[in-house]
Design a protein around this motif. Structure first.
Motif, PDB file in Angstrom:
ATOM      1  N   MET A  44       0.825  -1.210   0.000  1.00 53.64           N
ATOM      2  CA  MET A  44       0.000   0.000   0.000  1.00 53.64           C
ATOM      3  C   MET A  44       0.858   1.259   0.000  1.00 53.64           C
ATOM      4  O   MET A  44       0.531   2.249  -0.655  1.00 53.64           O
ATOM      5  N   PHE A  50      -3.765   4.370   5.260  1.00 54.42           N
ATOM      6  CA  PHE A  50      -4.465   5.487   4.643  1.00 54.42           C
ATOM      7  C   PHE A  50      -4.100   6.810   5.322  1.00 54.42           C
ATOM      8  O   PHE A  50      -4.039   7.853   4.668  1.00 54.42           O
ATOM      9  N   PRO A  57      -5.656   4.657  -4.104  1.00 54.85           N
ATOM     10  CA  PRO A  57      -5.626   3.840  -2.884  1.00 54.85           C
ATOM     11  C   PRO A  57      -6.779   2.852  -2.730  1.00 54.85           C
ATOM     12  O   PRO A  57      -6.574   1.725  -2.290  1.00 54.85           O
ATOM     13  N   THR A  60      -7.904   9.444  -0.573  1.00 56.72           N
ATOM     14  CA  THR A  60      -8.253   8.087  -0.138  1.00 56.72           C
ATOM     15  C   THR A  60      -9.750   7.885   0.035  1.00 56.72           C
ATOM     16  O   THR A  60     -10.185   6.826   0.486  1.00 56.72           O
ATOM     17  N   LEU A 105      -0.965   7.771   3.680  1.00 58.42           N
ATOM     18  CA  LEU A 105      -1.210   8.229   2.309  1.00 58.42           C
ATOM     19  C   LEU A 105      -1.770   9.647   2.300  1.00 58.42           C
ATOM     20  O   LEU A 105      -1.415  10.465   1.443  1.00 58.42           O
TER      21      LEU A 105
END
Length: 202
Positions: A40, A85, A135, A95, A88
């Motif tokens: 990820m 997340f 994502p 996301t 990210l």
């Protein structure tokens, strides 16, 4: 597959300071959690941070794990997804929304992009292509193709329904097909190493 009741009991013991119980759970689940986070985030150090925070989080609130609802592996991956997340979003990646619908005129046929496991260059091309996915598509494809989770488990982790998971997988595969078109074109090298893409019709 490990017994959910046994793992819930081990988790409670680990939270109370039982080191052997913690080490047993950690050895069982650390690798899939780390691999998911690494795919990820595209960074081993960040994935290691997410993995450690994931286990710390579950130890802080062991009672939040309900074995009748999901396996501990699914529960840990859900926590790892939340933490990934967060990372990210720090990098400015969106996301909360999926990709816009694919071009209806785009070619839909061809072999699955994850069928290609070609030496080191092709493997790196696949890694980069997966890392470039939005994502929401990235976590669906990683959980399904790499973690080999069921559609139902992925839906539970992503807090959505199976139909949405299938849609994200379809969009991810179409994007990967376009990105990896040079590798999927075939040729002697491409035909040397093919692995089947998992079926989503379940």
């Amino acid at each position: 597959m490990h017994d959910g009741g046994e793992e819930a009991e081990l988790l409670l013991k680990a939270a109370r300071g039982d080191e052997p119980a913690f080490l047993l759970l950690y050895e069982r689940h650390r690798t899939p959690v780390f691999r998911f986070a690494c795919r990820m985030l595209g960074s081993s150090p960040l994935a290691e941070d997410v993995t450690q925070e994931c286990f710390l989080s579950v130890l802080r609130r062991p009672e939040a794990f309900r074995a009748e609802r999901a396996s501990l592996r699914t529960y840990l991956c859900a926590i790892a997804r939340y933490l990934a997340f967060k990372q990210l979003r720090k990098r400015g990646e969106e996301t909360t929304v999926d990709d816009p619908p694919d071009d209806p005129h785009a070619e839909a046929g061809g072999s699955g992009p994850l069928d290609v496991v070609l030496q080191e260059e092709a493997a790196e091309a696949v890694r980069r292509a997966v890392a470039a996915l939005p994502p929401l598509q990235r976590d669906a494809i990683v959980l399904f193709e790499y973690q080999e989770m069921s559609l139902a488990d992925i839906a539970a982790i992503c807090e959505t329904d199976v139909g949405t998971v299938k849609s994200r997988l379809h969009r991810a595969r179409e994007r990967l097909r376009r990105t990896l078109a040079p590798w999927l074109a075939g040729g002697p090298a491409a035909s040397a190493a093919l692995a089947g893409e998992r079926d989503t019709r379940r």
